[in-house]
Design a protein around this motif. Structure first.
Motif, PDB file in Angstrom:
ATOM      1  N   ARG A  25       0.825  -1.214   0.000  1.00  0.00           N
ATOM      2  CA  ARG A  25       0.000   0.000   0.000  1.00  0.00           C
ATOM      3  C   ARG A  25       0.858   1.262   0.000  1.00  0.00           C
ATOM      4  O   ARG A  25       0.523   2.264  -0.627  1.00  0.00           O
ATOM      5  CB  ARG A  25      -0.924  -0.009   1.224  1.00  0.00           C
ATOM      6  N   GLN A  26       1.989   1.219   0.714  1.00  0.00           N
ATOM      7  CA  GLN A  26       2.814   2.418   0.847  1.00  0.00           C
ATOM      8  C   GLN A  26       3.830   2.585  -0.274  1.00  0.00           C
ATOM      9  O   GLN A  26       4.302   3.707  -0.534  1.00  0.00           O
ATOM     10  CB  GLN A  26       3.560   2.384   2.188  1.00  0.00           C
ATOM     11  N   ALA A  27       4.185   1.511  -0.961  1.00  0.00           N
ATOM     12  CA  ALA A  27       5.273   1.538  -1.938  1.00  0.00           C
ATOM     13  C   ALA A  27       5.151   2.662  -2.971  1.00  0.00           C
ATOM     14  O   ALA A  27       6.154   3.348  -3.259  1.00  0.00           O
ATOM     15  CB  ALA A  27       5.392   0.184  -2.627  1.00  0.00           C
ATOM     16  N   PRO A  28       3.977   2.899  -3.567  1.00  0.00           N
ATOM     17  CA  PRO A  28       3.907   3.937  -4.611  1.00  0.00           C
ATOM     18  C   PRO A  28       4.320   5.328  -4.136  1.00  0.00           C
ATOM     19  O   PRO A  28       4.748   6.157  -4.954  1.00  0.00           O
ATOM     20  CB  PRO A  28       2.425   3.916  -5.022  1.00  0.00           C
ATOM     21  N   GLY A  29       4.234   5.580  -2.850  1.00  0.00           N
ATOM     22  CA  GLY A  29       4.571   6.901  -2.331  1.00  0.00           C
ATOM     23  C   GLY A  29       5.954   7.002  -1.714  1.00  0.00           C
ATOM     24  O   GLY A  29       6.301   8.051  -1.145  1.00  0.00           O
ATOM     25  N   LEU A  30       6.731   5.940  -1.812  1.00  0.00           N
ATOM     26  CA  LEU A  30       8.046   5.930  -1.164  1.00  0.00           C
ATOM     27  C   LEU A  30       9.163   6.198  -2.160  1.00  0.00           C
ATOM     28  O   LEU A  30       9.253   5.547  -3.204  1.00  0.00           O
ATOM     29  CB  LEU A  30       8.288   4.578  -0.486  1.00  0.00           C
ATOM     30  N   ALA A  31      10.040   7.138  -1.806  1.00  0.00           N
ATOM     31  CA  ALA A  31      11.205   7.439  -2.642  1.00  0.00           C
ATOM     32  C   ALA A  31      12.456   6.740  -2.136  1.00  0.00           C
ATOM     33  O   ALA A  31      13.462   6.653  -2.843  1.00  0.00           O
ATOM     34  CB  ALA A  31      11.446   8.942  -2.679  1.00  0.00           C
ATOM     35  N   GLY A  57       4.332 -10.895  20.532  1.00  0.00           N
ATOM     36  CA  GLY A  57       5.705 -10.853  21.023  1.00  0.00           C
ATOM     37  C   GLY A  57       6.725 -11.316  20.003  1.00  0.00           C
ATOM     38  O   GLY A  57       7.912 -11.038  20.149  1.00  0.00           O
ATOM     39  N   ASN A  58       6.266 -12.043  18.975  1.00  0.00           N
ATOM     40  CA  ASN A  58       7.170 -12.408  17.905  1.00  0.00           C
ATOM     41  C   ASN A  58       7.412 -11.210  16.987  1.00  0.00           C
ATOM     42  O   ASN A  58       6.717 -10.195  17.070  1.00  0.00           O
ATOM     43  CB  ASN A  58       6.622 -13.595  17.106  1.00  0.00           C
ATOM     44  N   PHE A  59       8.366 -11.339  16.095  1.00  0.00           N
ATOM     45  CA  PHE A  59       8.815 -10.227  15.261  1.00  0.00           C
ATOM     46  C   PHE A  59       8.266 -10.356  13.851  1.00  0.00           C
ATOM     47  O   PHE A  59       8.400 -11.403  13.214  1.00  0.00           O
ATOM     48  CB  PHE A  59      10.347 -10.225  15.216  1.00  0.00           C
ATOM     49  N   SER A  60       7.652  -9.278  13.366  1.00  0.00           N
ATOM     50  CA  SER A  60       7.159  -9.233  11.992  1.00  0.00           C
ATOM     51  C   SER A  60       7.459  -7.856  11.418  1.00  0.00           C
ATOM     52  O   SER A  60       6.950  -6.842  11.924  1.00  0.00           O
ATOM     53  CB  SER A  60       5.650  -9.472  11.934  1.00  0.00           C
ATOM     54  N   ALA A  61       8.257  -7.816  10.383  1.00  0.00           N
ATOM     55  CA  ALA A  61       8.619  -6.536   9.771  1.00  0.00           C
ATOM     56  C   ALA A  61       8.859  -6.728   8.286  1.00  0.00           C
ATOM     57  O   ALA A  61       9.182  -7.824   7.827  1.00  0.00           O
ATOM     58  CB  ALA A  61       9.861  -5.944  10.428  1.00  0.00           C
ATOM     59  N   THR A  62       8.681  -5.662   7.541  1.00  0.00           N
ATOM     60  CA  THR A  62       8.955  -5.661   6.111  1.00  0.00           C
ATOM     61  C   THR A  62       9.792  -4.445   5.760  1.00  0.00           C
ATOM     62  O   THR A  62       9.494  -3.328   6.204  1.00  0.00           O
ATOM     63  CB  THR A  62       7.655  -5.642   5.288  1.00  0.00           C
ATOM     64  N   LEU A  63      10.825  -4.684   4.976  1.00  0.00           N
ATOM     65  CA  LEU A  63      11.598  -3.597   4.388  1.00  0.00           C
ATOM     66  C   LEU A  63      11.093  -3.419   2.960  1.00  0.00           C
ATOM     67  O   LEU A  63      11.133  -4.356   2.160  1.00  0.00           O
ATOM     68  CB  LEU A  63      13.087  -3.931   4.377  1.00  0.00           C
ATOM     69  N   VAL A  64      10.608  -2.232   2.635  1.00  0.00           N
ATOM     70  CA  VAL A  64      10.175  -1.936   1.275  1.00  0.00           C
ATOM     71  C   VAL A  64      11.119  -0.875   0.719  1.00  0.00           C
ATOM     72  O   VAL A  64      11.405   0.119   1.376  1.00  0.00           O
ATOM     73  CB  VAL A  64       8.696  -1.495   1.231  1.00  0.00           C
ATOM     74  N   MET A  65      11.623  -1.134  -0.487  1.00  0.00           N
ATOM     75  CA  MET A  65      12.652  -0.259  -1.027  1.00  0.00           C
ATOM     76  C   MET A  65      12.525  -0.145  -2.548  1.00  0.00           C
ATOM     77  O   MET A  65      12.147  -1.110  -3.220  1.00  0.00           O
ATOM     78  CB  MET A  65      14.047  -0.789  -0.665  1.00  0.00           C
ATOM     79  N   ILE A 117      12.121 -15.612   5.634  1.00  0.00           N
ATOM     80  CA  ILE A 117      12.214 -14.402   4.819  1.00  0.00           C
ATOM     81  C   ILE A 117      11.352 -14.593   3.576  1.00  0.00           C
ATOM     82  O   ILE A 117      11.348 -15.664   2.975  1.00  0.00           O
ATOM     83  CB  ILE A 117      13.679 -14.131   4.417  1.00  0.00           C
ATOM     84  N   LEU A 118      10.630 -13.550   3.187  1.00  0.00           N
ATOM     85  CA  LEU A 118       9.754 -13.604   2.018  1.00  0.00           C
ATOM     86  C   LEU A 118       9.984 -12.362   1.168  1.00  0.00           C
ATOM     87  O   LEU A 118       9.945 -11.247   1.681  1.00  0.00           O
ATOM     88  CB  LEU A 118       8.288 -13.664   2.471  1.00  0.00           C
ATOM     89  N   LEU A 119      10.250 -12.557  -0.129  1.00  0.00           N
ATOM     90  CA  LEU A 119      10.451 -11.452  -1.056  1.00  0.00           C
ATOM     91  C   LEU A 119       9.275 -11.352  -2.020  1.00  0.00           C
ATOM     92  O   LEU A 119       8.779 -12.370  -2.509  1.00  0.00           O
ATOM     93  CB  LEU A 119      11.736 -11.640  -1.875  1.00  0.00           C
ATOM     94  N   GLU A 120       8.853 -10.115  -2.303  1.00  0.00           N
ATOM     95  CA  GLU A 120       7.823  -9.867  -3.308  1.00  0.00           C
ATOM     96  C   GLU A 120       8.167  -8.598  -4.079  1.00  0.00           C
ATOM     97  O   GLU A 120       8.519  -7.578  -3.483  1.00  0.00           O
ATOM     98  CB  GLU A 120       6.440  -9.717  -2.664  1.00  0.00           C
ATOM     99  N   SER A 121       8.091  -8.671  -5.402  1.00  0.00           N
ATOM    100  CA  SER A 121       8.277  -7.489  -6.231  1.00  0.00           C
ATOM    101  C   SER A 121       6.991  -6.689  -6.263  1.00  0.00           C
ATOM    102  O   SER A 121       5.897  -7.242  -6.419  1.00  0.00           O
ATOM    103  CB  SER A 121       8.681  -7.885  -7.649  1.00  0.00           C
ATOM    104  N   LEU A 122       7.135  -5.363  -6.131  1.00  0.00           N
ATOM    105  CA  LEU A 122       5.985  -4.450  -6.153  1.00  0.00           C
ATOM    106  C   LEU A 122       6.254  -3.388  -7.210  1.00  0.00           C
ATOM    107  O   LEU A 122       6.505  -2.224  -6.903  1.00  0.00           O
ATOM    108  CB  LEU A 122       5.791  -3.792  -4.783  1.00  0.00           C
ATOM    109  N   GLY A 123       6.277  -3.795  -8.467  1.00  0.00           N
ATOM    110  CA  GLY A 123       6.596  -2.846  -9.530  1.00  0.00           C
ATOM    111  C   GLY A 123       8.025  -2.376  -9.415  1.00  0.00           C
ATOM    112  O   GLY A 123       8.965  -3.176  -9.549  1.00  0.00           O
ATOM    113  N   ASP A 124       8.208  -1.080  -9.135  1.00  0.00           N
ATOM    114  CA  ASP A 124       9.553  -0.508  -8.990  1.00  0.00           C
ATOM    115  C   ASP A 124      10.088  -0.633  -7.572  1.00  0.00           C
ATOM    116  O   ASP A 124      11.107  -0.023  -7.235  1.00  0.00           O
ATOM    117  CB  ASP A 124       9.549   0.970  -9.405  1.00  0.00           C
TER     118      ASP A 124
END
Length: 244
Positions: A25-31, A57-65, A117-124
């Protein structure tokens, strides 16, 4: 500990459906790159659409770039993320001897699966989702035969690690390995990953949708494929589940 890496944004959410969905959801607005951490997820998922059990208490995070790489180069960042996660878990636990990396994208602790670890392409953009069993591991009810059993940092090491504490270490480690990857390519990442690989030189089974291949785990090649030595010769496999 070093400061938060320059150029990386950060957001901590109390609850979200999935950090991967939030990244989309956030990717299109991220530089620039951004870490999204959720204290609680309500619709987490792992590889191939499988549900990811995520106790509080477990860890869940995503790096979007943002990325401009070819798809095959983007996929190599699973190894970059694995190295960063390995380093972060060493930093918070003080234990390097119990950790190992399982191809293609898991981290093992005392032989059990502690992170994925899970990778997904989101356009650019590229989203790298990371889940770590900090306080609890899923039940063994649905575990496949010969699959690696899940464990938690708390159950194995007796160490309590906060979600944001792990995120700090992970972000710093990832920025360091990403810079190495961008500067020198995959070769040093590959070498570092192999130095931490689980069952290297041992017999494993690669299970795909239509077949299984059993052989000695020789290496990973420059494309990130696992290379098995089998009775039919060497085979390089791009995607599979690995069983010991």
């Amino acid at each position: 500990m070093s400061v938060w890496p320059e150029g990386y944004a950060r957001q901590v959410l109390s609850e979200v459906d999935s950090t991967m969905l939030e990244a989309a959801r956030q990717a299109p607005g991220l530089a620039g790159p951004k870490w999204i951490l959720a204290e609680t997820q309500t619709a987490a998922r792992g590889r191939r659409g499988r549900a990811w059990v995520n106790p509080v208490g477990n860890f869940s995070a995503t790096l979007v770039m943002p990325v401009s790489d070819k798809p095959e180069t983007r996929a190599l960042r699973s190894f970059v993320a694995a190295l960063a996660l390995f380093d972060a878990l060493v930093a918070v636990s003080g234990r390097v001897d119990a950790l190992a990396l399982k191809w293609p994208n898991d981290v093992l602790l005392a032989g059990g699966k502690v992170a994925g670890i899970l990778l997904e392409s989101l356009g650019d953009h590229l989203a790298i989702g990371i889940g770590v069993n900090l306080v609890a591991a899923p039940a063994l009810d649905d575990l496949e035969a010969h699959a690696v059993p899940p464990v938690s940092v708390l159950s194995v090491l007796g160490v309590e690690v906060g979600q944001e504490v792990l995120l700090d270490h992970l972000a710093i480690a990832y920025a360091r390995h990403e810079l190495q990857f961008q500067t020198y390519g995959f070769a040093p990442v590959r070498a570092d990953w192999l130095n931490r690989a689980a069952r290297l030189g041992e017999t494993v089974t690669a299970r795909m949708a239509d077949r299984s291949v059993t052989g000695r785990f020789e290496t990973i090649d420059p494309e990130g494929r696992i290379v098995l030595s089998t009775d039919q010769g060497r085979q390089a496999i791009a995607a599979a589940d690995i069983f010991f």
